[in-house]
Design a protein around this motif. Structure first.
Motif, PDB file in Angstrom:
ATOM      1  N   VAL A 193      38.466  38.460  48.946  1.00  0.00           N
ATOM      2  CA  VAL A 193      39.215  38.778  50.168  1.00  0.00           C
ATOM      3  C   VAL A 193      39.512  37.497  50.945  1.00  0.00           C
ATOM      4  CG1 VAL A 193      39.044  39.914  52.414  1.00  0.00           C
ATOM      5  CG2 VAL A 193      38.445  41.148  50.344  1.00  0.00           C
ATOM      6  N   THR A 225      40.630  42.641  43.406  1.00  0.00           N
ATOM      7  CA  THR A 225      40.171  43.200  44.684  1.00  0.00           C
ATOM      8  C   THR A 225      40.050  44.717  44.601  1.00  0.00           C
ATOM      9  OG1 THR A 225      41.261  41.405  45.851  1.00  0.00           O
ATOM     10  CG2 THR A 225      40.630  43.306  47.147  1.00  0.00           C
ATOM     11  N   LEU A 227      33.438  40.401  46.200  1.00  0.00           N
ATOM     12  CA  LEU A 227      34.483  41.034  47.003  1.00  0.00           C
ATOM     13  C   LEU A 227      34.795  40.206  48.251  1.00  0.00           C
ATOM     14  CD1 LEU A 227      36.300  43.518  47.131  1.00  0.00           C
ATOM     15  CD2 LEU A 227      34.493  44.709  48.340  1.00  0.00           C
TER      16      LEU A 227
END
Length: 70
Positions: free
Chosen positions: A16, A53, A12
């Motif tokens: 990002v 995401t 993650l």
């Protein structure tokens, strides 16, 4: 279960950070013509990264709840 949470967390973070390149052009303080609020459709790689995401965020949230219950 904790190792899966750590793997999802790292993925993650990486995803990002990849998305931050997309947001560099959308600065609030710009001189001239600002296309900050223009509706742009994501295609190809951007769409894949956005969906990944969402999936990783939901998986992170669910894993945190499961670990808390156990």
């Amino acid at each position: 279960m904790l190792t899966v949470l750590m793997i999802v967390s790292i993925l993650l973070i990486v995803i990002v950070l990849l998305q931050s390149e997309k947001a560099e052009g959308a600065s609030i303080i710009q001189s001239g013509n600002s296309d900050l609020f223009v509706n742009r459709k994501e295609r190809g790689g951007e769409l894949f990264i956005t969906r990944l995401t969402y999936i990783l965020g939901i998986a992170f949230f669910i894993l945190c709840i499961i670990i808390d219950i156990l």
